[in-house]
Design an enzyme around this catalytic site. Structure first.
Site, PDB file in Angstrom:
ATOM      1  N   GLY A  16       0.826  -1.199   0.000  1.00 45.54           N
ATOM      2  CA  GLY A  16       0.000   0.000   0.000  1.00 45.54           C
ATOM      3  C   GLY A  16       0.858   1.245   0.000  1.00 45.54           C
ATOM      4  N   GLY A  21       1.300   4.602   3.997  1.00 44.57           N
ATOM      5  CA  GLY A  21       2.301   3.657   3.524  1.00 44.57           C
ATOM      6  C   GLY A  21       3.595   4.349   3.143  1.00 44.57           C
ATOM      7  CG  ASN A 108      -8.312   5.038  10.495  1.00 42.36           C
ATOM      8  OD1 ASN A 108      -7.534   5.212  11.427  1.00 42.36           O
ATOM      9  ND2 ASN A 108      -8.535   5.967   9.587  1.00 42.36           N
ATOM     10  CB  ALA A 134       0.931  11.398   5.769  1.00 49.56           C
ATOM     11  CE  LYS A 188      -6.663   6.694  15.243  1.00 55.40           C
ATOM     12  NZ  LYS A 188      -5.678   6.069  14.349  1.00 55.40           N
ATOM     13  CG  ASN A 192     -10.650   6.315  14.026  1.00 52.35           C
ATOM     14  OD1 ASN A 192     -10.078   7.390  13.916  1.00 52.35           O
ATOM     15  ND2 ASN A 192     -10.014   5.173  13.859  1.00 52.35           N
ATOM     16  CG  ASN A 196     -12.532   9.546  11.557  1.00 55.84           C
ATOM     17  OD1 ASN A 196     -12.036  10.370  12.333  1.00 55.84           O
ATOM     18  ND2 ASN A 196     -11.804   8.634  10.943  1.00 55.84           N
ATOM     19  CG  ASN A 206     -10.576  16.215  12.703  1.00 51.96           C
ATOM     20  OD1 ASN A 206     -11.394  15.911  11.843  1.00 51.96           O
ATOM     21  ND2 ASN A 206      -9.465  15.515  12.904  1.00 51.96           N
ATOM     22  CB  SER A 258      -9.209   9.420   6.587  1.00 48.41           C
ATOM     23  OG  SER A 258      -9.828   8.690   7.640  1.00 48.41           O
TER      24      SER A 258
END
Length: 306
Positions: A16, A21, A108, A134, A188, A192, A196, A206, A258
């Protein structure tokens, strides 16, 4: 020095080449680990990469891309695809891996580890999560947008060798090995779940979730996560988890999640491995989760263009 002459050179493969990645590729490369990359095209060759770090410094590296045939010498396969891609991406490669290859999942949500477990044929599996950020600026250009904790730990089967474990912890910024790892992954997951979908549904960064209008929904979502986690044997503390959710909101205030980005660009989201996973475990345990069910329906409607 060639890749094969470096410590673990060519023995660590990253499946990936998305933003995360490539981020891990650069961090491992900076510590002399010489990882190789495998993309969805699975073609061998050489590729120039560009990485801009948190200080604004741009670094160029030449990556080795591999095809399926090169996996036989791989000691560690780090899977950095989206949660819904894990099973489809990994299953066709298992036959090309040696019996001793260790697999590390980094995505995730939760769930893919359960789907692939029956197919590992005795191979070891580690699980991880990262809060590093990133952004892809181009196919082979990324920019690190945020620092964050990376947590790794043993999943099942044979354990990752001590040398590879230490190599990862030394190379990956702000990383730690956690035993057990599942409570960390549930934490986590809760973050999320609370952030999210709401940012995607409301089309906001956010940081907007700090506003009072969102607090009742966030607290209800967290409360349901706690109930299901407890039934699963995962002990989470409500006050600490709530504090952590709001700390992440503040630390990533300028970021788009994301899931927001996926909806914005008309892509499939990871909702099934996030809220969907919670709902599936809640159903098994006979626990009502009305707040998460409502959010799930809204997000799925958006995902389908509604």
């Amino acid at each position: 020095m060639t890749a094969s002459e470096m410590p673990h050179g060519g023995k660590i493969a990253i499946l990936g080449a998305g933003a995360i990645g490539q981020l891990f590729y650069h961090q491992l490369s900076a510590h002399g680990l010489a990882p190789v990359l495998m993309t969805r095209e699975a073609s061998a060759g050489s590729q120039a990469l560009e990485f801009t770090d948190l200080n604004g410094e741009t670094i160029k590296r030449q990556a080795q891309l591999i095809d399926k045939s090169a996996l036989a010498s791989c000691e560690l396969l780090i899977v950095c695809v989206k949660a819904y891609q894990v099973e489809e991406a990994l299953q066709p490669l298992l036959g090309a891996l040696s019996a001793d290859t260790h697999i590390l999942l980094l995505h995730n949500g939760l769930g893919p580890h359960l789907a692939i477990a029956p197919h590992l044929a005795g191979r070891g599996l580690s699980l991880g999560t990262t809060s590093q950020g990133a952004l892809k600026l181009g196919r082979w250009q990324i920019k690190q947008t945020g620092a964050g904790l990376t947590q790794l730990g043993h999943g099942l089967g044979p354990r990752l060798t001590e040398s590879l474990r230490q190599a990862l912890l030394e190379a990956i910024d702000d990383s730690e090995w956690c035993e057990p790892i599942l409570p960390m992954l549930w934490q986590k997951l809760a973050i999320n779940i609370a952030i999210n979908p709401l940012t995607a549904i409301n089309g906001c960064r956010n940081g907007a979730l700090i506003e009072d209008q969102y607090r009742p929904t966030i607290l209800a979502l967290i409360q349901e996560v706690l109930a299901v986690a407890n039934a699963e044997g995962i002990a989470l503390e409500q006050d600490r988890l709530t504090e952590r959710v709001y700390r992440v909101i503040q630390l990533t205030a300028s970021n788009y999640s994301s899931m927001h980005q996926d909806i914005h660009h008309g892509r499939q989201t990871e909702i099934e491995a996030i809220t969907g996973y919670l709902l599936s475990r809640a159903a098994v345990r006979g626990i009502d989760t009305p707040a998460n069910e409502a959010i799930y329906r809204q997000l799925k409607s958006l995902e389908q263009g509604g």
